[in-house]
Scaffold this motif. Structure first.
Motif, PDB file in Angstrom:
ATOM      1  N   LEU A   1       0.889  -1.202   0.725  1.00  0.00           N
ATOM      2  CA  LEU A   1       1.748  -0.704  -0.168  1.00  0.00           C
ATOM      3  C   LEU A   1       0.598  -0.329  -0.735  1.00  0.00           C
ATOM      4  N   ASP A   2       0.138  -0.510  -1.441  1.00  0.00           N
ATOM      5  CA  ASP A   2      -1.617   0.182  -2.369  1.00  0.00           C
ATOM      6  C   ASP A   2      -1.767   1.518  -2.071  1.00  0.00           C
ATOM      7  N   ASN A   3      -2.091   1.305  -1.001  1.00  0.00           N
ATOM      8  CA  ASN A   3      -2.394   2.955  -0.327  1.00  0.00           C
ATOM      9  C   ASN A   3      -1.298   3.506   0.690  1.00  0.00           C
ATOM     10  N   ALA A   4       0.106   3.244   0.655  1.00  0.00           N
ATOM     11  CA  ALA A   4       1.361   3.917   1.413  1.00  0.00           C
ATOM     12  C   ALA A   4       2.023   4.803  -0.410  1.00  0.00           C
ATOM     13  N   GLU A   5       1.738   4.205  -1.157  1.00  0.00           N
ATOM     14  CA  GLU A   5       2.035   4.332  -2.514  1.00  0.00           C
ATOM     15  C   GLU A   5       1.491   6.572  -2.884  1.00  0.00           C
ATOM     16  N   LYS A   6       0.331   5.545  -2.780  1.00  0.00           N
ATOM     17  CA  LYS A   6      -0.938   6.834  -2.812  1.00  0.00           C
ATOM     18  C   LYS A   6      -1.264   7.809  -1.683  1.00  0.00           C
ATOM     19  N   GLY A   7      -0.259   7.175  -0.145  1.00  0.00           N
ATOM     20  CA  GLY A   7      -0.585   8.534   0.712  1.00  0.00           C
ATOM     21  C   GLY A   7      -2.027   8.090   1.144  1.00  0.00           C
TER      22      GLY A   7
END
Length: 93
Positions: free
Chosen positions: A68-74
């Motif tokens: 989720l964190d990676n997805a928010e940061k792209g």
């Protein structure tokens, strides 16, 4: 089941803050707490159980939180893919 003009009293204990918050919501909807409880009980009878899902929600694990964190940061994003071959190539990379 036919309902004649009979009623009964019921005493329940609840957290004071919960009661006040619920009263405000139901007052905003134009009903009192007694009416809201009666609606809940009638719906429970109709559904033969809770009139909504009652589930336990588990907190996401570390892997899910990292994704989720990676997805928010792209970061570490894949796709969309135009072909199955492109998807398979990415999966095999």
């Amino acid at each position: 089941m036919s309902e004649k003009n009979t009623s009964t009293s019921m005493n329940i204990r609840m957290n004071k803050d919960v009661k006040l918050q619920a009263q405000k919501i139901f007052n905003d909807l134009g009903v009192d707490l007694t009416t809201a409880v009666n609606v809940f009980l009638r719906q429970s009878i109709r559904y033969k159980g809770f009139p909504f899902d009652v589930t336990l929600h588990e907190e996401p694990n570390a892997t899910t939180m990292a994704a989720l964190d990676n997805a928010e940061k792209g970061i570490d994003m894949h796709g969309p893919f135009d072909t199955v071959d492109a998807l398979m190539e990415d999966l095999n990379a």
